[in-house]
Motif scaffolding. Sequence first.
Motif, PDB file in Angstrom:
ATOM      1  N   LEU A  91      61.610 -13.659  84.819  1.00 16.43           N
ATOM      2  CA  LEU A  91      63.064 -13.693  84.898  1.00 16.43           C
ATOM      3  C   LEU A  91      63.650 -14.061  83.530  1.00 16.43           C
ATOM      4  CD1 LEU A  91      65.570 -13.501  86.745  1.00 16.43           C
ATOM      5  CD2 LEU A  91      65.330 -15.949  87.153  1.00 16.43           C
ATOM      6  N   ARG A  92      63.040 -15.061  82.898  1.00 13.08           N
ATOM      7  CA  ARG A  92      63.512 -15.509  81.586  1.00 13.08           C
ATOM      8  C   ARG A  92      63.334 -14.404  80.538  1.00 13.08           C
ATOM      9  NH1 ARG A  92      60.752 -20.246  81.270  1.00 13.08           N
ATOM     10  NH2 ARG A  92      59.025 -19.387  80.085  1.00 13.08           N
ATOM     11  N   ILE A 103      72.150  -4.612  84.740  1.00 12.45           N
ATOM     12  CA  ILE A 103      71.182  -4.430  85.833  1.00 12.45           C
ATOM     13  C   ILE A 103      71.023  -5.776  86.531  1.00 12.45           C
ATOM     14  CG2 ILE A 103      68.733  -4.022  86.350  1.00 12.45           C
ATOM     15  CD1 ILE A 103      68.757  -2.009  83.975  1.00 12.45           C
ATOM     16  N   SER A 104      71.210  -5.789  87.845  1.00 15.55           N
ATOM     17  CA  SER A 104      71.084  -7.057  88.590  1.00 15.55           C
ATOM     18  C   SER A 104      69.619  -7.382  88.827  1.00 15.55           C
ATOM     19  CB  SER A 104      71.830  -6.967  89.923  1.00 15.55           C
ATOM     20  OG  SER A 104      71.324  -5.907  90.711  1.00 15.55           O
ATOM     21  N   ILE A 105      69.297  -8.664  88.741  1.00 14.31           N
ATOM     22  CA  ILE A 105      67.893  -9.096  88.825  1.00 14.31           C
ATOM     23  C   ILE A 105      67.822 -10.425  89.572  1.00 14.31           C
ATOM     24  CG2 ILE A 105      68.078 -10.175  86.532  1.00 14.31           C
ATOM     25  CD1 ILE A 105      65.167  -9.469  86.052  1.00 14.31           C
ATOM     26  N   ALA A 106      66.807 -10.594  90.391  1.00 14.22           N
ATOM     27  CA  ALA A 106      66.649 -11.843  91.157  1.00 14.22           C
ATOM     28  C   ALA A 106      65.169 -12.113  91.410  1.00 14.22           C
ATOM     29  CB  ALA A 106      67.405 -11.748  92.482  1.00 14.22           C
ATOM     30  N   VAL A 107      64.900 -13.379  91.732  1.00 15.48           N
ATOM     31  CA  VAL A 107      63.539 -13.816  92.059  1.00 15.48           C
ATOM     32  C   VAL A 107      63.502 -14.235  93.515  1.00 15.48           C
ATOM     33  CG1 VAL A 107      61.874 -15.672  91.683  1.00 15.48           C
ATOM     34  CG2 VAL A 107      62.873 -14.523  89.727  1.00 15.48           C
ATOM     35  N   ARG A 108      62.405 -13.883  94.198  1.00 10.60           N
ATOM     36  CA  ARG A 108      62.247 -14.331  95.586  1.00 10.60           C
ATOM     37  C   ARG A 108      60.799 -14.746  95.816  1.00 10.60           C
ATOM     38  NH1 ARG A 108      65.479 -12.899 100.376  1.00 10.60           N
ATOM     39  NH2 ARG A 108      64.318 -13.459 102.259  1.00 10.60           N
ATOM     40  N   HIS A 109      60.628 -15.996  96.256  1.00 10.09           N
ATOM     41  CA  HIS A 109      59.296 -16.488  96.628  1.00 10.09           C
ATOM     42  C   HIS A 109      59.474 -17.618  97.631  1.00 10.09           C
ATOM     43  CE1 HIS A 109      60.244 -19.727  93.878  1.00 10.09           C
ATOM     44  NE2 HIS A 109      60.217 -18.931  92.829  1.00 10.09           N
ATOM     45  N   GLY A 110      58.409 -18.330  97.922  1.00  7.45           N
ATOM     46  CA  GLY A 110      58.441 -19.358  98.965  1.00  7.45           C
ATOM     47  C   GLY A 110      59.448 -20.471  98.742  1.00  7.45           C
ATOM     48  N   GLN A 120      70.611 -12.191  98.759  1.00  2.00           N
ATOM     49  CA  GLN A 120      69.766 -11.036  98.432  1.00  2.00           C
ATOM     50  C   GLN A 120      69.746 -10.019  99.568  1.00  2.00           C
ATOM     51  OE1 GLN A 120      65.961 -12.720  97.423  1.00  2.00           O
ATOM     52  NE2 GLN A 120      66.732 -13.727  95.568  1.00  2.00           N
ATOM     53  N   SER A 121      69.772 -10.520 100.815  1.00  2.00           N
ATOM     54  CA  SER A 121      69.766  -9.620 101.972  1.00  2.00           C
ATOM     55  C   SER A 121      71.071  -8.827 102.058  1.00  2.00           C
ATOM     56  CB  SER A 121      69.575 -10.415 103.271  1.00  2.00           C
ATOM     57  OG  SER A 121      68.321 -11.037 103.279  1.00  2.00           O
ATOM     58  N   LEU A 122      72.196  -9.514 101.807  1.00  2.00           N
ATOM     59  CA  LEU A 122      73.507  -8.857 101.905  1.00  2.00           C
ATOM     60  C   LEU A 122      73.736  -7.894 100.746  1.00  2.00           C
ATOM     61  CD1 LEU A 122      75.608 -11.974 103.008  1.00  2.00           C
ATOM     62  CD2 LEU A 122      75.036  -9.983 104.420  1.00  2.00           C
ATOM     63  N   ARG A 123      73.313  -8.313  99.545  1.00  2.39           N
ATOM     64  CA  ARG A 123      73.486  -7.450  98.376  1.00  2.39           C
ATOM     65  C   ARG A 123      72.203  -7.478  97.548  1.00  2.39           C
ATOM     66  NH1 ARG A 123      78.625  -7.390  94.234  1.00  2.39           N
ATOM     67  NH2 ARG A 123      78.090  -5.445  93.203  1.00  2.39           N
ATOM     68  N   PRO A 124      71.236  -6.623  97.887  1.00  2.00           N
ATOM     69  CA  PRO A 124      69.928  -6.655  97.211  1.00  2.00           C
ATOM     70  C   PRO A 124      70.058  -6.378  95.715  1.00  2.00           C
ATOM     71  CG  PRO A 124      69.844  -5.299  99.186  1.00  2.00           C
ATOM     72  CD  PRO A 124      71.290  -5.595  98.923  1.00  2.00           C
ATOM     73  N   PRO A 125      69.295  -7.103  94.889  1.00  4.08           N
ATOM     74  CA  PRO A 125      69.314  -6.859  93.442  1.00  4.08           C
ATOM     75  C   PRO A 125      68.623  -5.528  93.125  1.00  4.08           C
ATOM     76  CG  PRO A 125      67.576  -8.387  93.986  1.00  4.08           C
ATOM     77  CD  PRO A 125      68.319  -8.133  95.265  1.00  4.08           C
ATOM     78  N   ILE A 129      61.906  -9.710  91.569  1.00  7.57           N
ATOM     79  CA  ILE A 129      60.621 -10.264  91.124  1.00  7.57           C
ATOM     80  C   ILE A 129      60.084 -11.121  92.259  1.00  7.57           C
ATOM     81  CG2 ILE A 129      59.462 -11.657  89.369  1.00  7.57           C
ATOM     82  CD1 ILE A 129      61.892 -11.099  87.531  1.00  7.57           C
ATOM     83  N   THR A 130      58.862 -10.862  92.681  1.00  6.41           N
ATOM     84  CA  THR A 130      58.330 -11.575  93.845  1.00  6.41           C
ATOM     85  C   THR A 130      56.808 -11.716  93.746  1.00  6.41           C
ATOM     86  OG1 THR A 130      58.430 -11.649  96.264  1.00  6.41           O
ATOM     87  CG2 THR A 130      58.057  -9.483  95.280  1.00  6.41           C
ATOM     88  N   THR A 131      56.201 -12.275  94.786  1.00  7.49           N
ATOM     89  CA  THR A 131      54.748 -12.464  94.862  1.00  7.49           C
ATOM     90  C   THR A 131      54.178 -11.564  95.957  1.00  7.49           C
ATOM     91  OG1 THR A 131      54.999 -14.250  96.457  1.00  7.49           O
ATOM     92  CG2 THR A 131      54.914 -14.880  94.127  1.00  7.49           C
ATOM     93  N   PRO A 132      52.851 -11.339  95.991  1.00 10.53           N
ATOM     94  CA  PRO A 132      52.262 -10.508  97.055  1.00 10.53           C
ATOM     95  C   PRO A 132      52.578 -11.040  98.451  1.00 10.53           C
ATOM     96  CG  PRO A 132      50.651 -10.877  95.319  1.00 10.53           C
ATOM     97  CD  PRO A 132      51.829 -11.753  95.005  1.00 10.53           C
ATOM     98  N   GLU A 133      52.616 -12.371  98.607  1.00  9.67           N
ATOM     99  CA  GLU A 133      52.865 -12.968  99.921  1.00  9.67           C
ATOM    100  C   GLU A 133      54.301 -12.738 100.381  1.00  9.67           C
ATOM    101  OE1 GLU A 133      49.302 -14.520  98.228  1.00  9.67           O
ATOM    102  OE2 GLU A 133      51.321 -14.556  97.393  1.00  9.67           O
ATOM    103  N   THR A 134      55.262 -12.920  99.465  1.00  7.35           N
ATOM    104  CA  THR A 134      56.666 -12.749  99.836  1.00  7.35           C
ATOM    105  C   THR A 134      56.986 -11.293 100.154  1.00  7.35           C
ATOM    106  OG1 THR A 134      57.260 -14.668  98.507  1.00  7.35           O
ATOM    107  CG2 THR A 134      59.046 -13.190  99.102  1.00  7.35           C
TER     108      THR A 134
END
Length: 905
Positions: A91-92, A103-110, A120-125, A129-134
């Motif tokens: 992200l940095r 360009i919109s960008i966001a992180v999602r994890h635990g 993020q659900s209402l307006r997805p980036p 950026i996420t992990t295999p689990e998420t």
Amino acid sequence: MVKLADGLSREALDRLMNALKLAGIHELNELQKRAFKVILEGKDTLIVAPTGSGKTESAIIPIFYRMLLGEYEGIFLLYITPLKALNRDMLRRISTLAKELEISIAVRHGDTLSSERRKQSLRPPQVLITTPETLQILFQGRKLRKALKNVHYVVIDEIHEIADSERGVQLSIALERLREIASFTTIGLSATTKESISRLISENAVVIKDIRKKDYSFRVIQPEVIEDDKKISERLSIPQEISADLRTIKEIIEEHGSGLIFVNTRQTAEALGLRLKQIMDVEVHHGSLSREARLEAERKFMEGELKALICTSSMELGIDIGHVDVVIQYNSPREVTRLIQRVGRAGHSMERTSRGYILANSFDEIMESWIIAERALKGEIEDLTMHFNSLDVLANQISALALEYRDIDVAKAYEIIRRAYPYRNLEFDDFVKICEFLAEGHLIFFDGERISAKRKARRYFYDNISMIPDEKSYTVVDITTGRKIGKIDESFLSTFTGEVFAIKGELWRVLAVNDVVKVEPVVSEGEIPSWVGEEIPVPFEVAVEVGRLRRVIADRIRNTQDAKDYLLSRFETNEKAAETVIRTIKEHVEQKFEVPSDKVVTIEGGENTAVINACFGHKVNETLGRIIALLLTARKGRNVSIEIDPYRIKLTPASCEEVRDILLNLRREGVEELAERALLDTKLLQWKVIHSARKFGYLSKNFDLSRVNLSRLVVRLRDTPIYREAVREIFLEKMDIERSKEIIERLGKDLKIVVYNKLSPISLASREHSFDLLKPKKPLYLLLDIFKKRLENEVTVIHCINCGYTIRTPIRLIDRPECPRCKSGMIAAFNARRKLDEIPKRELYRIANLVLSHGKRAIIAMNTHGVGVENAARILSKYYRSEDDFYLELMEAERRYIRTRGFWD
């Protein structure tokens, strides 16, 4: 920067170039130009390039260019990293560029806040950026699943980090599930990997390797002891060799500016940190520390407050911590891949040489380090051991499909999973058996044609999203002081077979395990931990090369050729290291032993112990060692224990002749069956079965292991997929069945066996001296003093048999053992944790008689854990030359009680 080709938009390209300049990128390198073309052609791609080569930008730049060509809804780029820390880092790194291009960008994890998730659900980036689990969770949300339909690109960063684990298997199926709803291009990024990993991306992935040569410098040194080290040794109460290590590390850091110090286990990290902090400013960074502690250490290093960081494998990945001038590897890195990854953190660009020092002190560590450094310079990295047909991941993903689709055709589910590379050979019958097993557990509905989720499926799925085992931790208590000294994981208790282990820089002996782990400090000199953490296995190829080098050196010694000059010209090393190796092999040759090598296996005996010197690496030696121990146990009718390292198999009790006979009578056809039989009743198999049972939903996530007999559990599950999966994982991760078969066929032919009825210098050569880092052992008088103080502070109950007066008081306040009210000497004293009304009158009279006869000593004895009235009478009846002897007897009684009773009231 990039020439205009057919279909390229000048406007979009100019906008991209201007944004790149603002982000500090003024010109694309050759790797980035090649990747730009291939990625825009829509080809699945694996980019293999060293750390600092700009491979992240190689993937991001063409994708951002594509995003400038049109309006896209939902998530355009899914960027997957193996660690949450890398999410922050990514992200940095790309935020500046994304901001310039709007360009919109966001992180999602635990750890993502629920408010951010809703947003993020209402307006997805456009970039997530996420992990295999998420990623697994994204399929379950109605709005986010809809957003995934617009994914055009998936980038998997540090793909080598997950490719050889079940996380990689899980991700490969997730990508096939994504292909059901979206059409996208997959890009993998890796610093060091075999090209075979590209098949995890797709069968036809294009491999782009950086054609620029990255320069590495590896120097293996054994520090020499100088006068200053003797002073440090005296001040810190550690061996002079360890003082030399600490001084050398400090000098290397000071010479180069800033550095990472890599170690192989968390225990070594803590112990080295404890020592180095006494002579320089340094912090420790590993996975067991809190997120806050790790972030603070990273910040300090990045901002220059700290010149050195001691770290484990977590820092191998591309977490941005600023400029690193040098890397020090403490003891052998075990694998070529790890050495390249670790040293690649220094000189973080293609133009600079990445400099690494390996500090090695023992015969094995030095030779192993030479071979690994040599193979690294040649680019000879290890093959990945992928998990094929993993049954617990399969169960997890069948339930995931059932939840995602609510109701799915069996043939369709099978087809999705079989497209994933690790399941390309999965038989339909095996797939059906797992469906049936899940149906029996009431997780899914399955009628042979359709699969749908039952109520329990959602809880099971969310509890088992992570393929990394969830573990309870146990408090470790020092019985001499009663203080808590730390925590150890469930897997430790499930696989620990010895007595001594290291925690918080000290050695401890396990006395008992219940809801807490009771330990005592190790007092005797020379004891080393029988458990030191999860060791990195030394590969077969490295161990064989070490064997070959042993043979070359031995031949030069026999032929009076200069072995030292040969080693100093072949390897980047110092004279001390060369002399240590030559001395051991020379002693071996002079004592008329054949040198165990790539062509010779020796079996040597001494005091009911047989040592097989075999240069085959951890996994082959583990396989052979367990099989031999199994057959020896059957022959003797008593348990035979084994100790394994990459070059030795130690068996006790055993004779050389017995071991030779078993080795020569082994047949390759029986290896797999014998290896499995050898695992029965082992803590290793029990732990794997527990892990597998949780992944199948057979045991709940928080199931208390103390409530079940683990041996019976393994027997009960023997004919289930749970057991089969546990064995499969052990065979892959801990053993090497195929290579063991090859070795067995060669024994007595081109692989010579020689037997000696004594132990050789190479048999006795210790692997490493990391444990000398630990605090000096507490002398017995010091332990005795601690024990006395603890007893003096125990609160005892004084109950007068004569008048019934009862009082509670610390033992140290008792001057004369008599009733404070009536002055009677008939008083019963017992620990305050006991209740008066629960003690029989007869026992109270017996205690009072002991106090009357022996005074305060009786009160002290009755307040020692595990010393009841019978034991106290026996102990008090003995003659002691000194007060210390009396306390020693009490200490031993307490230890015996904890060992035999297994609980501490």
